[in-house]
Design an enzyme around this catalytic site. Sequence first.
Site, PDB file in Angstrom:
ATOM      1  CB  SER A 128      -8.821  -0.571  -7.266  1.00  0.00           C
ATOM      2  OG  SER A 128      -7.790  -0.130  -6.411  1.00  0.00           O
ATOM      3  CE1 TYR A 153      -6.951   3.100  -8.602  1.00  0.00           C
ATOM      4  CE2 TYR A 153      -7.424   3.346 -10.940  1.00  0.00           C
ATOM      5  CZ  TYR A 153      -7.200   2.544  -9.836  1.00  0.00           C
ATOM      6  OH  TYR A 153      -7.228   1.175  -9.965  1.00  0.00           O
ATOM      7  CE  LYS A 157     -10.404   1.125 -11.420  1.00  0.00           C
ATOM      8  NZ  LYS A 157     -10.741   0.432 -12.687  1.00  0.00           N
TER       9      LYS A 157
HETATM   10  C1  WQD Z   1       3.180   0.472  -3.231  1.00  0.00           C
HETATM   11  C2  WQD Z   1       4.012   0.920  -2.037  1.00  0.00           C
HETATM   12  C3  WQD Z   1       4.361   3.289  -1.976  1.00  0.00           C
HETATM   13  C4  WQD Z   1       6.826   3.560  -5.596  1.00  0.00           C
HETATM   14  C5  WQD Z   1      -1.468   0.378  -6.547  1.00  0.00           C
HETATM   15  C6  WQD Z   1      -2.072   0.795  -7.843  1.00  0.00           C
HETATM   16  C7  WQD Z   1      -3.542   1.066  -7.692  1.00  0.00           C
HETATM   17  C8  WQD Z   1      -4.238  -0.076  -6.978  1.00  0.00           C
HETATM   18  C9  WQD Z   1      -3.557  -0.400  -5.683  1.00  0.00           C
HETATM   19  C10 WQD Z   1      -5.209  -1.512  -8.672  1.00  0.00           C
HETATM   20  C11 WQD Z   1       3.471   2.203  -1.407  1.00  0.00           C
HETATM   21  C12 WQD Z   1       5.683   2.541  -2.172  1.00  0.00           C
HETATM   22  C13 WQD Z   1       6.020   3.087  -4.553  1.00  0.00           C
HETATM   23  C14 WQD Z   1       8.132   4.045  -5.314  1.00  0.00           C
HETATM   24  C15 WQD Z   1       7.774   3.540  -2.986  1.00  0.00           C
HETATM   25  N1  WQD Z   1      -4.258  -1.248  -7.778  1.00  0.00           N
HETATM   26  N2  WQD Z   1       6.505   3.083  -3.275  1.00  0.00           N
HETATM   27  N3  WQD Z   1       8.560   4.008  -4.000  1.00  0.00           N
HETATM   28  O1  WQD Z   1       0.027   2.977  -4.326  1.00  0.00           O
HETATM   29  O2  WQD Z   1      -0.466   0.660  -3.398  1.00  0.00           O
HETATM   30  O3  WQD Z   1      -1.436   1.446  -5.622  1.00  0.00           O
HETATM   31  O4  WQD Z   1      -2.175  -0.696  -6.001  1.00  0.00           O
HETATM   32  O5  WQD Z   1      -6.157  -0.941  -8.982  1.00  0.00           O
HETATM   33  O6  WQD Z   1      -4.071   1.224  -8.992  1.00  0.00           O
HETATM   34  O7  WQD Z   1      -1.425   1.954  -8.260  1.00  0.00           O
HETATM   35  O8  WQD Z   1       1.004   0.875  -5.384  1.00  0.00           O
HETATM   36  O9  WQD Z   1       3.227   0.301  -6.279  1.00  0.00           O
HETATM   37  O10 WQD Z   1       2.519   2.753  -6.228  1.00  0.00           O
HETATM   38  O11 WQD Z   1       3.042   1.604  -4.086  1.00  0.00           O
HETATM   39  O12 WQD Z   1       8.190   3.527  -1.799  1.00  0.00           O
HETATM   40  O13 WQD Z   1       8.889   4.483  -6.201  1.00  0.00           O
HETATM   41  O14 WQD Z   1       5.327   1.215  -2.485  1.00  0.00           O
HETATM   42  O15 WQD Z   1       4.536   4.379  -1.075  1.00  0.00           O
HETATM   43  O16 WQD Z   1       3.692   2.125  -0.003  1.00  0.00           O
HETATM   44  P1  WQD Z   1      -0.211   1.533  -4.559  1.00  0.00           P
HETATM   45  P2  WQD Z   1       2.498   1.416  -5.588  1.00  0.00           P
END
Ligand code: WQD
Length: 343
Positions: A128, A153, A157
């Site tokens: 990741s 998490y 990784k």
């Molecule tokens: C994306 C953006 C949030 C939810 C994910 C996976 C992790 C890794 C990397 C694989 C952020 C914003 C989110 C919401 C929001 N992938 N958000 N409101 O945190 O980048 O991590 O990708 O291994 O395992 O979890 O992804 O989709 O949670 O957030 O504003 O209700 O959307 O702050 O900027 P993230 P995400």
Amino acid sequence: MGNKKILVTGGTGFIGSHTVVELQQHGYDVVIIDNLSNSTIEVLDNIAKITGIVPVFEQFDLADADRTTDFLHRHSDISGIIHFAAFKAVGESMEKPLHYYRNNVQSLINLLEGMKNNGITNLVFSSSCTVYGQPDELPVTEKAPIKPAWSPYGNTKQMCEDILKFTTMAHPIHAIALRYFNPIGAHHTSLIGELPLGVPNNLVPFITQTAIGQRSCLSVFGNDYNTPDGTAVRDYIHVVDIAKAHVVAVERMLNGKCKLDLEIFNLGTGIGYSVMDVINAFEKVSGEKLNYKIVPRRPGDVEMVWADTRFANEELGWKAEKNVDEMMLAAWNWEKALAAKKI
Ligand code: WQD
């Protein structure tokens, strides 16, 4: 000479199920191990509806060393393993660190032990972009320094990549670690897709569940970041592009093309999109007006991250093809298909 057999752990999950489809369509026999802790058994039938082939399936937990050893002894004719099975919610890992360390790290150790004892030599590992934390330079390359983890998490990784580095040095095992950026979207048939159990942690399923009426309002976690529109930036990539990269990685190993015991590749598009960019793309392709509100930042979130994709493009010969509009339309079609089944 029969088809080569590939084990896919976590194969009923989001990225796993899309990868099983691509493997089958490339002529591989697939065996799935999954403990169904974050997916449902119906995924097997839906994969078969797409490919015409029901994958062989065994349900157990890879953190169970005896079960894992027994399985690999019975299936020692496996040509390669793709290891997806892991817990992956950043926020949840902050609340249950030991749950994450035991599951994510012990499972990999059990797999490697079984590979060593049964002469299985090829492993593709689901890593990741969270291993980078907040990069000093963007786009981020595979040579960027690994910074202190922001969550258990991300730390699992990082630990797993280190375990792979030293284990592949000591034993006749090749590994390829694929660092995913933000996988989103769904298969064009809408038969498989992202199916978070409970309230989604991730942005895109929360968007589509809000638009379909299952959630009342999307919370945008902060608009005071140092980014063009103040919302955080990520490299969103279509899950099918991710799945195709896994077939390329497996074939690289089976054809003896690996240049190192452990090779590491970024899987991104090289384009950063803000939360508002994603919301705007969704409204454009769906014709729906999304109900959202701005709330404070989420702890653990980095501000901006997107991939330098040149190494994967040039060395793997793989490049992401789909754009954010196609990703959001696929995610929306999948959500509508789910809603239709519930009626
Ligand atoms: C994306 C953006 C949030 C939810 C994910 C996976 C992790 C890794 C990397 C694989 C952020 C914003 C989110 C919401 C929001 N992938 N958000 N409101 O945190 O980048 O991590 O990708 O291994 O395992 O979890 O992804 O989709 O949670 O957030 O504003 O209700 O959307 O702050 O900027 P993230 P995400």
